[in-house]
Design a protein around this motif. Structure first.
Motif, PDB file in Angstrom:
ATOM      1  N   ARG A   1      17.250   3.980  -1.617  1.00  0.00           N
ATOM      2  CA  ARG A   1      17.339   2.521  -1.460  1.00  0.00           C
ATOM      3  C   ARG A   1      16.597   1.765  -2.552  1.00  0.00           C
ATOM      4  NH1 ARG A   1      16.009   3.815   3.894  1.00  0.00           N
ATOM      5  NH2 ARG A   1      13.896   3.014   3.544  1.00  0.00           N
ATOM      6  N   ASN A   2      15.473   2.319  -2.998  1.00  0.00           N
ATOM      7  CA  ASN A   2      14.584   1.554  -3.872  1.00  0.00           C
ATOM      8  C   ASN A   2      14.444   2.073  -5.288  1.00  0.00           C
ATOM      9  OD1 ASN A   2      13.282  -0.384  -1.785  1.00  0.00           O
ATOM     10  ND2 ASN A   2      13.026   1.625  -0.832  1.00  0.00           N
ATOM     11  N   GLY A   3      14.954   3.257  -5.559  1.00  0.00           N
ATOM     12  CA  GLY A   3      14.734   3.858  -6.860  1.00  0.00           C
ATOM     13  C   GLY A   3      13.496   4.746  -6.825  1.00  0.00           C
ATOM     14  N   PRO A   4      13.094   5.316  -7.972  1.00  0.00           N
ATOM     15  CA  PRO A   4      11.942   6.215  -8.023  1.00  0.00           C
ATOM     16  C   PRO A   4      10.688   5.574  -7.430  1.00  0.00           C
ATOM     17  CG  PRO A   4      13.140   6.262 -10.089  1.00  0.00           C
ATOM     18  CD  PRO A   4      13.745   5.147  -9.292  1.00  0.00           C
ATOM     19  N   LEU A   5       9.877   6.407  -6.767  1.00  0.00           N
ATOM     20  CA  LEU A   5       8.672   5.925  -6.086  1.00  0.00           C
ATOM     21  C   LEU A   5       7.414   6.453  -6.767  1.00  0.00           C
ATOM     22  CD1 LEU A   5       9.859   6.637  -2.423  1.00  0.00           C
ATOM     23  CD2 LEU A   5       9.974   4.443  -3.628  1.00  0.00           C
ATOM     24  N   ILE A   6       6.294   5.807  -6.491  1.00  0.00           N
ATOM     25  CA  ILE A   6       4.996   6.215  -7.006  1.00  0.00           C
ATOM     26  C   ILE A   6       3.953   5.992  -5.919  1.00  0.00           C
ATOM     27  CG2 ILE A   6       4.175   4.023  -7.953  1.00  0.00           C
ATOM     28  CD1 ILE A   6       4.146   7.339  -9.862  1.00  0.00           C
ATOM     29  N   ALA A   7       2.918   6.811  -5.900  1.00  0.00           N
ATOM     30  CA  ALA A   7       1.827   6.638  -4.941  1.00  0.00           C
ATOM     31  C   ALA A   7       0.574   6.236  -5.698  1.00  0.00           C
ATOM     32  CB  ALA A   7       1.584   7.933  -4.166  1.00  0.00           C
ATOM     33  N   LEU A   8      -0.143   5.256  -5.184  1.00  0.00           N
ATOM     34  CA  LEU A   8      -1.341   4.789  -5.876  1.00  0.00           C
ATOM     35  C   LEU A   8      -2.409   4.389  -4.873  1.00  0.00           C
ATOM     36  CD1 LEU A   8      -1.435   1.379  -5.717  1.00  0.00           C
ATOM     37  CD2 LEU A   8       0.594   1.702  -7.124  1.00  0.00           C
TER      38      LEU A   8
ATOM     39  N   LEU B   1      -3.631  -8.358  -6.132  1.00  0.00           N
ATOM     40  CA  LEU B   1      -3.042  -8.323  -7.469  1.00  0.00           C
ATOM     41  C   LEU B   1      -1.911  -7.301  -7.525  1.00  0.00           C
ATOM     42  CD1 LEU B   1      -6.025  -8.472  -9.997  1.00  0.00           C
ATOM     43  CD2 LEU B   1      -4.112 -10.067  -9.854  1.00  0.00           C
ATOM     44  N   ALA B   2      -2.190  -6.102  -7.021  1.00  0.00           N
ATOM     45  CA  ALA B   2      -1.176  -5.045  -7.047  1.00  0.00           C
ATOM     46  C   ALA B   2       0.016  -5.407  -6.169  1.00  0.00           C
ATOM     47  CB  ALA B   2      -1.797  -3.723  -6.585  1.00  0.00           C
ATOM     48  N   ARG B   3      -0.264  -5.934  -4.980  1.00  0.00           N
ATOM     49  CA  ARG B   3       0.823  -6.357  -4.089  1.00  0.00           C
ATOM     50  C   ARG B   3       1.682  -7.436  -4.744  1.00  0.00           C
ATOM     51  NH1 ARG B   3       0.630  -5.921   1.714  1.00  0.00           N
ATOM     52  NH2 ARG B   3      -0.965  -4.468   2.440  1.00  0.00           N
ATOM     53  N   GLY B   4       1.003  -8.370  -5.421  1.00  0.00           N
ATOM     54  CA  GLY B   4       1.748  -9.451  -6.064  1.00  0.00           C
ATOM     55  C   GLY B   4       2.715  -8.930  -7.102  1.00  0.00           C
ATOM     56  N   VAL B   5       2.276  -7.949  -7.887  1.00  0.00           N
ATOM     57  CA  VAL B   5       3.165  -7.359  -8.894  1.00  0.00           C
ATOM     58  C   VAL B   5       4.367  -6.704  -8.231  1.00  0.00           C
ATOM     59  CG1 VAL B   5       3.343  -5.573 -10.657  1.00  0.00           C
ATOM     60  CG2 VAL B   5       1.291  -6.997 -10.537  1.00  0.00           C
ATOM     61  N   ALA B   6       4.118  -6.052  -7.092  1.00  0.00           N
ATOM     62  CA  ALA B   6       5.195  -5.348  -6.380  1.00  0.00           C
ATOM     63  C   ALA B   6       6.027  -6.280  -5.508  1.00  0.00           C
ATOM     64  CB  ALA B   6       4.592  -4.238  -5.522  1.00  0.00           C
ATOM     65  N   GLY B   7       5.685  -7.566  -5.480  1.00  0.00           N
ATOM     66  CA  GLY B   7       6.427  -8.496  -4.628  1.00  0.00           C
ATOM     67  C   GLY B   7       6.247  -8.216  -3.160  1.00  0.00           C
TER      68      GLY B   7
ATOM     69  N   PRO C   1       8.544 -13.889   2.648  1.00  0.00           N
ATOM     70  CA  PRO C   1       9.351 -13.533   3.828  1.00  0.00           C
ATOM     71  C   PRO C   1       9.578 -12.024   3.862  1.00  0.00           C
ATOM     72  CG  PRO C   1      10.299 -15.420   2.678  1.00  0.00           C
ATOM     73  CD  PRO C   1       9.214 -14.888   1.788  1.00  0.00           C
ATOM     74  N   ALA C   2       9.578 -11.460   5.047  1.00  0.00           N
ATOM     75  CA  ALA C   2       9.678 -10.012   5.193  1.00  0.00           C
ATOM     76  C   ALA C   2      10.900  -9.432   4.490  1.00  0.00           C
ATOM     77  CB  ALA C   2       9.696  -9.644   6.679  1.00  0.00           C
ATOM     78  N   GLU C   3      12.024 -10.150   4.559  1.00  0.00           N
ATOM     79  CA  GLU C   3      13.254  -9.615   3.970  1.00  0.00           C
ATOM     80  C   GLU C   3      13.219  -9.644   2.445  1.00  0.00           C
ATOM     81  OE1 GLU C   3      13.871 -13.983   5.005  1.00  0.00           O
ATOM     82  OE2 GLU C   3      13.007 -12.182   5.957  1.00  0.00           O
ATOM     83  N   GLU C   4      12.252 -10.358   1.853  1.00  0.00           N
ATOM     84  CA  GLU C   4      12.162 -10.452   0.401  1.00  0.00           C
ATOM     85  C   GLU C   4      11.053  -9.591  -0.186  1.00  0.00           C
ATOM     86  OE1 GLU C   4      11.772 -14.516  -0.726  1.00  0.00           O
ATOM     87  OE2 GLU C   4      13.573 -15.176   0.353  1.00  0.00           O
ATOM     88  N   ARG C   5      10.250  -8.974   0.662  1.00  0.00           N
ATOM     89  CA  ARG C   5       9.120  -8.195   0.164  1.00  0.00           C
ATOM     90  C   ARG C   5       9.583  -6.871  -0.429  1.00  0.00           C
ATOM     91  NH1 ARG C   5       5.711  -8.510   5.571  1.00  0.00           N
ATOM     92  NH2 ARG C   5       5.550 -10.781   5.719  1.00  0.00           N
ATOM     93  N   GLY C   6       8.912  -6.468  -1.484  1.00  0.00           N
ATOM     94  CA  GLY C   6       9.154  -5.154  -2.048  1.00  0.00           C
ATOM     95  C   GLY C   6       8.483  -4.099  -1.193  1.00  0.00           C
ATOM     96  N   PRO C   7       8.858  -2.830  -1.353  1.00  0.00           N
ATOM     97  CA  PRO C   7       8.256  -1.759  -0.547  1.00  0.00           C
ATOM     98  C   PRO C   7       6.775  -1.587  -0.873  1.00  0.00           C
ATOM     99  CG  PRO C   7       9.614  -0.841  -2.300  1.00  0.00           C
ATOM    100  CD  PRO C   7       9.858  -2.320  -2.310  1.00  0.00           C
ATOM    101  N   TRP C   8       5.962  -1.485   0.159  1.00  0.00           N
ATOM    102  CA  TRP C   8       4.513  -1.296  -0.002  1.00  0.00           C
ATOM    103  C   TRP C   8       4.044  -0.542   1.236  1.00  0.00           C
ATOM    104  CZ3 TRP C   8       1.631  -2.096  -4.213  1.00  0.00           C
ATOM    105  CH2 TRP C   8       0.241  -2.102  -4.100  1.00  0.00           C
TER     106      TRP C   8
END
Length: 291
Positions: free
Chosen positions: A70-77, A91-97, A103-110
């Motif tokens: 669904r999201n493409g390649p993943l990374i763990a940090l 800061l990190a969340r902001g970069v990842a959207g 809104p929940a439907e617009e958030r990137g995976p975190w």
């Protein structure tokens, strides 16, 4: 131009000049963090460590494979605990959207909580996250690990789920590191197995619900079941060959034949009777116990 628009224009200009995410550029313009180098230069200084060993488990593979699809390649940090942790996490969340303000439907995976402290997000965000932390002077607190390639793992159960043939030598039952591999007994023919085990039929050992049947009926069903088993010689030999390649023997049997027959069915894509599985295992030389 209003002050708000002038501020946004300055942020966009800083973002264009440095290549950092919008949230980082906004803080740079405000003077709260220093100007960062380009995103690519920062990312080149980040080591990506291998996945932790317990991340590579069959029960997790399907979830990670579907998430990556669904999201493409993943990374763990993870960002080490200490002062300004919440600010750095934002800061990190902001970069990842992935900020909670979106809104929940617009958030990137975190996805937080992997191995207690790692967060999983899109691999494409790593460069921006590294640049944001570098701009804040905290890049050394970032630890990054690759995620297992769940779409191409070698777990037998995952291969069955993907409809792939098993890798030779990798089976549904294998000895643990602390348990030495045992040698299989000598192979036998189907005729020898049937002769040594007079109650062996296509059904299994004996007949179904024998206590409710008269003696003559039991004898008749037993004879029919043994004939059916012999008639399935080719299928039984195929199962025996698969078992020898894919299933390591152990000293004390811990899995029932009925359970094992379902595993074989999934692997070879054909229906297998309980008696056929038992006969195949005896032909292949596995230890057994009848209870």
């Amino acid at each position: 131009m209003t002050s708000n628009r002038r501020g946004k224009a300055a942020i966009r200009a800083r973002q264009t000049a440095t290549g950092v995410p919008y949230m980082v550029a906004r803080r740079q313009v405000a003077g709260s963090i220093p100007v960062a180098t380009s995103v690519g230069e920062v990312a080149a200084r980040v080591d990506i460590l291998p996945p932790l060993s317990d991340w590579n488990r069959p029960r997790s593979c399907q979830f990670w494979a579907e998430t990556a699809a669904r999201n493409g390649p993943l990374i763990a940090l993870t960002i080490s605990q200490g002062g300004r942790w919440w600010e750095l996490d934002d800061l990190a969340r902001g970069v990842a959207g992935a900020l909670q303000s979106r809104p929940a439907e617009e958030r990137g995976p975190w996805m937080m909580g992997l191995h207690g402290r790692y967060t999983v997000t899109k691999r494409e965000h790593l460069d921006g996250i590294a640049a944001a932390l570098d701009a804040a002077g905290e890049l050394s607190r970032l630890t990054v690990r690759a995620m297992p390639d769940a779409a191409r793992c070698e777990h037998t159960s995952c291969q069955r789920r993907r409809g792939e043939p098993p890798i030779p030598g990798k089976g549904t039952s294998r000895p643990s590191a602390s348990r030495p591999r045992l040698a299989l007994g000598r192979t036998s023919s189907l005729a020898e197995v049937v002769e040594r085990h007079p109650q062996l039929t296509s059904f299994g050992i004996g007949t179904f619900n024998p206590g409710s049947k008269a003696t003559e009926q039991r004898h008749s069903e037993l004879a029919d079941g043994r004939t059916q088993l012999v008639d399935r010689k080719a299928a039984v030999l195929k199962i025996a060959a698969w078992l020898r390649v894919n299933v390591a023997p152990i000293k004390t049997p811990t899995v029932s034949s009925y359970h094992m027959k379902h595993e074989v069915e999934k692997a070879i894509g054909e229906y297998v009777t309980n008696g056929e599985l038992i006969a195949a295992a005896l032909i292949a030389g596995y230890a057994f116990k009848h209870t």
